[in-house]
Design a protein around this motif. Structure first.
Motif, PDB file in Angstrom:
ATOM      1  N   VAL A 107      21.726  55.399  30.553  1.00 23.40           N
ATOM      2  CA  VAL A 107      20.591  54.557  30.133  1.00 23.40           C
ATOM      3  C   VAL A 107      19.490  54.593  31.192  1.00 23.40           C
ATOM      4  O   VAL A 107      18.291  54.738  30.876  1.00 23.40           O
ATOM      5  N   LEU A 108      19.873  54.467  32.467  1.00 23.37           N
ATOM      6  CA  LEU A 108      18.892  54.506  33.559  1.00 23.37           C
ATOM      7  C   LEU A 108      18.126  55.823  33.564  1.00 23.37           C
ATOM      8  O   LEU A 108      16.882  55.836  33.616  1.00 23.37           O
ATOM      9  N   LEU A 109      18.847  56.931  33.518  1.00 29.44           N
ATOM     10  CA  LEU A 109      18.190  58.240  33.557  1.00 29.44           C
ATOM     11  C   LEU A 109      17.367  58.474  32.290  1.00 29.44           C
ATOM     12  O   LEU A 109      16.296  59.084  32.358  1.00 29.44           O
ATOM     13  N   GLY A 110      17.858  57.979  31.160  1.00 32.49           N
ATOM     14  CA  GLY A 110      17.099  58.125  29.925  1.00 32.49           C
ATOM     15  C   GLY A 110      15.782  57.373  29.959  1.00 32.49           C
ATOM     16  O   GLY A 110      14.755  57.877  29.484  1.00 32.49           O
ATOM     17  N   LEU A 111      15.786  56.186  30.537  1.00 33.31           N
ATOM     18  CA  LEU A 111      14.544  55.409  30.648  1.00 33.31           C
ATOM     19  C   LEU A 111      13.536  56.114  31.555  1.00 33.31           C
ATOM     20  O   LEU A 111      12.331  56.129  31.272  1.00 33.31           O
ATOM     21  N   LEU A 112      14.028  56.708  32.638  1.00 30.82           N
ATOM     22  CA  LEU A 112      13.131  57.441  33.538  1.00 30.82           C
ATOM     23  C   LEU A 112      12.573  58.687  32.855  1.00 30.82           C
ATOM     24  O   LEU A 112      11.392  59.024  33.017  1.00 30.82           O
ATOM     25  N   ALA A 113      13.416  59.387  32.102  1.00 34.43           N
ATOM     26  CA  ALA A 113      12.937  60.566  31.372  1.00 34.43           C
ATOM     27  C   ALA A 113      11.890  60.167  30.335  1.00 34.43           C
ATOM     28  O   ALA A 113      10.877  60.866  30.154  1.00 34.43           O
ATOM     29  N   ALA A 114      12.103  59.040  29.661  1.00 33.12           N
ATOM     30  CA  ALA A 114      11.121  58.565  28.686  1.00 33.12           C
ATOM     31  C   ALA A 114       9.810  58.191  29.364  1.00 33.12           C
ATOM     32  O   ALA A 114       8.716  58.473  28.835  1.00 33.12           O
ATOM     33  N   ALA A 115       9.902  57.552  30.537  1.00 31.50           N
ATOM     34  CA  ALA A 115       8.678  57.211  31.276  1.00 31.50           C
ATOM     35  C   ALA A 115       7.930  58.471  31.698  1.00 31.50           C
ATOM     36  O   ALA A 115       6.694  58.510  31.670  1.00 31.50           O
ATOM     37  N   ALA A 116       8.670  59.508  32.099  1.00 29.11           N
ATOM     38  CA  ALA A 116       8.038  60.775  32.476  1.00 29.11           C
ATOM     39  C   ALA A 116       7.312  61.397  31.281  1.00 29.11           C
ATOM     40  O   ALA A 116       6.215  61.942  31.419  1.00 29.11           O
ATOM     41  N   TRP A 117       7.912  61.303  30.109  1.00 21.84           N
ATOM     42  CA  TRP A 117       7.270  61.855  28.909  1.00 21.84           C
ATOM     43  C   TRP A 117       5.979  61.099  28.592  1.00 21.84           C
ATOM     44  O   TRP A 117       4.955  61.705  28.262  1.00 21.84           O
ATOM     45  N   ARG A 118       6.009  59.772  28.697  1.00 21.00           N
ATOM     46  CA  ARG A 118       4.814  58.986  28.395  1.00 21.00           C
ATOM     47  C   ARG A 118       3.701  59.238  29.404  1.00 21.00           C
ATOM     48  O   ARG A 118       2.521  59.127  29.066  1.00 21.00           O
ATOM     49  N   LEU A 177       7.022  61.477  38.306  1.00 19.62           N
ATOM     50  CA  LEU A 177       8.168  61.261  37.431  1.00 19.62           C
ATOM     51  C   LEU A 177       8.825  62.588  37.047  1.00 19.62           C
ATOM     52  O   LEU A 177      10.044  62.639  36.825  1.00 19.62           O
ATOM     53  N   ALA A 178       8.038  63.658  36.988  1.00 22.00           N
ATOM     54  CA  ALA A 178       8.637  64.983  36.777  1.00 22.00           C
ATOM     55  C   ALA A 178       9.552  65.332  37.949  1.00 22.00           C
ATOM     56  O   ALA A 178      10.622  65.929  37.770  1.00 22.00           O
ATOM     57  N   GLY A 179       9.136  64.948  39.169  1.00 20.13           N
ATOM     58  CA  GLY A 179       9.992  65.163  40.327  1.00 20.13           C
ATOM     59  C   GLY A 179      11.279  64.368  40.247  1.00 20.13           C
ATOM     60  O   GLY A 179      12.363  64.860  40.588  1.00 20.13           O
ATOM     61  N   VAL A 180      11.169  63.117  39.775  1.00 23.97           N
ATOM     62  CA  VAL A 180      12.370  62.292  39.608  1.00 23.97           C
ATOM     63  C   VAL A 180      13.307  62.923  38.590  1.00 23.97           C
ATOM     64  O   VAL A 180      14.522  63.011  38.800  1.00 23.97           O
TER      65      VAL A 180
END
Length: 314
Positions: A241-252, A263-266
């Protein structure tokens, strides 16, 4: 998190630049030590972390500096320092570091394409940077034998470690769901605190417990394996869930130069999680991961006026 939240929006970019410059300076000192101290190999490491885990910091620094340059903050200086960060990352000789770097460049290119600011000149610059990174990496692996391990795709010790741990945890469904608990089969906290007796063989630890016998390393050497064995499927779900939220934030944030690149680096660091134990261990490196992650989210949450109101530097 509190330090990032307390930083004024107009000063956060300056703070990020200072942190990146400090990390690169520490890298220069670490490599000088590696080259002059014959007791250690020539792979770059610092007091923040060893050569196996330090690439996570360098990939975050690289992404942040590229984002700062793309957003107009000290463009030339940040661009030059980003090249230094990539060079230092390659000096670690880390396989996960090479994978993260390729992934970061791909994600950065995808974000640049999505931004709508494409031009023939920028395309040429991007190809030149990518070609330069490949050329430098090839030259380093040719002249520095220790760095050729980047191309080694197998690691028998980690494979045996994973097989033994998997066999232990899958003996009972309670262990599968909730894990074994921190430090039950891997005494990594004791190893980090240097309290293990000298007679314990390294890097191997012989495990002899009522439910299994086998070879284990002194730590999981994988965040995914560590979370599953120590925290079970419940822990794996929370991590996902944590990694998914970060990936979603990177997409936005893909259309925003600084936030999107950070966020791409994260997201690129996710590629390192199968190779070593982060977030819950390697506290110095993990602290930097949380710092850059929260900084990127803080920038993303800023009002549009504040986000675009930065003055380009030289």
């Amino acid at each position: 998190r509190r330090m990032v939240a307390a930083t004024r929006p107009d000063a956060l970019r300056a703070r990020l630049f200072q942190v990146c410059a400090l990390m690169l300076a520490c890298g220069v000192i670490g490599e000088a030590r590696a080259l002059t101290d014959k007791r250690i190999d020539s792979r770059l490491d610092t007091g923040l972390g060893g050569a196996a885990v330090l690439p996570v910091v360098f990939i975050l620094v690289t992404a942040t500096l590229l984002g700062l340059a793309a957003s107009g903050y000290r463009r030339r200086v940040c661009g030059a320092l980003a090249a230094v960060a990539m060079f230092e990352l390659l000096l670690t000789g880390s396989r996960s570091g090479a994978i993260m770097l390729v992934l970061l460049l791909l994600l950065g290119a995808a974000g640049w394409w999505a931004s709508g600011r494409r031009s023939l000149r920028d395309t040429g610059r991007g190809l030149a940077i990518a070609g330069g990174v490949v050329a430098v990496g090839a030259a380093l692996t040719y002249f520095v034998p220790e760095l050729r391990r980047i191309f080694h795709t197998t690691d028998p010790s980690r494979e045996q470690n994973a097989v033994t741990a998997w066999g232990i945890v899958t003996q009972d469904w309670h262990r599968v769901l909730f894990g074994m608990g921190t430090g039950v089969i891997w005494p990594w906290y004791a190893s980090d605190a240097h309290v293990l007796p000298d007679q314990v063989p390294k890097p191997w630890t012989w495990v002899s417990v009522p439910y299994s016998d086998g070879f284990l390393l002194q730590s999981p050497h994988s965040l995914l394996l560590g979370v599953f064995v120590e925290l079970g499927l419940v822990g794996v779900l929370i991590l996902a869930v944590l990694l998914g939220l970060l990936a979603a934030a990177a997409w936005r944030a893909r259309r925003r130069p600084l936030q999107g690149m950070m966020l791409a680096g994260v997201v690129a660091t996710f590629a390192a999680f199968p190779f070593d134990h982060y977030l819950l261990r390697n506290f110095g490196v993990s602290w930097m991961w949380w710092f850059f992650g929260f900084a990127a989210l803080a920038l993303t949450a800023q009002p549009k006026v504040a986000r675009e109101g930065e003055t380009p530097g030289p």
